[in-house]
Design an enzyme around this catalytic site. Structure first.
Site, PDB file in Angstrom:
ATOM      1  N   ARG A   1      -2.528  -6.101  -8.328  1.00  0.00           N
ATOM      2  CA  ARG A   1      -1.479  -7.103  -8.150  1.00  0.00           C
ATOM      3  C   ARG A   1      -1.542  -8.210  -9.181  1.00  0.00           C
ATOM      4  O   ARG A   1      -0.528  -8.757  -9.588  1.00  0.00           O
ATOM      5  CB  ARG A   1      -1.610  -7.748  -6.753  1.00  0.00           C
ATOM      6  CG  ARG A   1      -1.129  -6.881  -5.638  1.00  0.00           C
ATOM      7  CD  ARG A   1      -1.555  -7.426  -4.313  1.00  0.00           C
ATOM      8  NE  ARG A   1      -3.006  -7.317  -4.180  1.00  0.00           N
ATOM      9  CZ  ARG A   1      -3.671  -7.588  -3.069  1.00  0.00           C
ATOM     10  NH1 ARG A   1      -3.028  -8.024  -2.012  1.00  0.00           N
ATOM     11  NH2 ARG A   1      -4.972  -7.438  -3.023  1.00  0.00           N
TER      12      ARG A   1
ATOM     13  N   LYS B   1     -20.978  -3.835  11.560  1.00  0.00           N
ATOM     14  CA  LYS B   1     -20.292  -5.079  11.941  1.00  0.00           C
ATOM     15  C   LYS B   1     -18.786  -4.856  11.908  1.00  0.00           C
ATOM     16  O   LYS B   1     -18.193  -4.591  10.861  1.00  0.00           O
ATOM     17  CB  LYS B   1     -20.714  -6.264  11.055  1.00  0.00           C
ATOM     18  CG  LYS B   1     -20.448  -6.106   9.595  1.00  0.00           C
ATOM     19  CD  LYS B   1     -20.697  -7.439   8.894  1.00  0.00           C
ATOM     20  CE  LYS B   1     -20.204  -7.355   7.502  1.00  0.00           C
ATOM     21  NZ  LYS B   1     -20.306  -7.752   6.392  1.00  0.00           N
TER      22      LYS B   1
ATOM     23  N   HIS C   1       0.841  -1.206   0.000  1.00  0.00           N
ATOM     24  CA  HIS C   1       0.000   0.000   0.000  1.00  0.00           C
ATOM     25  C   HIS C   1       0.877   1.258   0.000  1.00  0.00           C
ATOM     26  O   HIS C   1       0.602   2.215  -0.718  1.00  0.00           O
ATOM     27  CB  HIS C   1      -0.907   0.015   1.237  1.00  0.00           C
ATOM     28  CG  HIS C   1      -1.899  -1.097   1.301  1.00  0.00           C
ATOM     29  ND1 HIS C   1      -2.052  -1.917   2.399  1.00  0.00           N
ATOM     30  CD2 HIS C   1      -2.798  -1.546   0.390  1.00  0.00           C
ATOM     31  CE1 HIS C   1      -3.009  -2.793   2.170  1.00  0.00           C
ATOM     32  NE2 HIS C   1      -3.475  -2.600   0.954  1.00  0.00           N
TER      33      HIS C   1
ATOM     34  N   SER D   1      -2.749  -8.415   2.843  1.00  0.00           N
ATOM     35  CA  SER D   1      -3.163  -8.114   4.226  1.00  0.00           C
ATOM     36  C   SER D   1      -3.675  -9.353   4.952  1.00  0.00           C
ATOM     37  O   SER D   1      -3.418  -9.532   6.143  1.00  0.00           O
ATOM     38  CB  SER D   1      -4.254  -7.041   4.238  1.00  0.00           C
ATOM     39  OG  SER D   1      -3.742  -5.816   3.797  1.00  0.00           O
TER      40      SER D   1
END
Ligand code: ADP
Length: 151
Positions: free
Chosen positions: A92, A42, A18, A130
């Protein structure tokens, strides 16, 4: 007119991949707003949003043209509020492409004044993901090589 880009994502956590997109984005845009999206109903995050906000701010503390915010609404709406005419995203692989292809068309339907701009990931950083960083961290592994700040 200043060229302002929004770099939206979950950033759970924000990685060196990032960081690379943001730093390369500086050659295209006058200002970049890193926008950490979350769902207020949530909370499924692994890293607390306020904690991640601090980590990213720390990473770019010497760059006045980079800011970091959280948001909980449509990305297109938040971009309009921030005066951002561009959405910055990283690509990516083909999986990213398929997803981004759809989402960028929806975003454009929602905000006609906004263009999505994609940067191809630097090869050495393309494998950083991530969700894998979360898994390694969850089981006590060292993730420092993947992050531009220390946890
Ligand atoms: P989202 O939940 O919106 O996919 P992410 O936090 O996973 O958010 O990613 C935000 C943006 O950063 C996306 O455009 C994604 O393709 C890009 N990105 C993720 N990992 C990398 C990486 N290693 N290198 C470059 N770009 C990346």
């Amino acid at each position: 007119m200043k060229r302002v880009a929004l770099f939206p994502g979950s950033f759970d956590p924000f990685t060196k991949g990032h960081e690379d997109i943001v730093l390369r984005g500086l050659s295209l845009f006058d200002e970049i707003v890193i926008a950490i999206g979350y769902n207020s109903k949530k909370n499924t995050r692994y890293f607390e949003i306020e904690f991640m906000l601090g980590c990213i701010r720390q990473t770019f503390r010497t760059y006045p043209q980079i800011s970091v915010e959280t948001y909980s609404e449509l990305t297109a709406t938040f971009a309009r509020k921030k005066g951002a005419s561009y959405l910055l995203r990283g690509l990516r692989n083909t999986t990213d492409f398929e997803y981004e292809n759809t989402i960028s068309q929806v975003n454009r339907d929602l905000n006609r004044n906004m263009e999505s701009v994609f940067l191809i990931t630097s090869p050495t950083l393309a494998a950083i993901n991530s969700s894998i960083v979360r898994e390694v961290h969850r089981y006590g592994g060292d993730v420092s090589a993947y992050l531009p700040y220390s946890l």
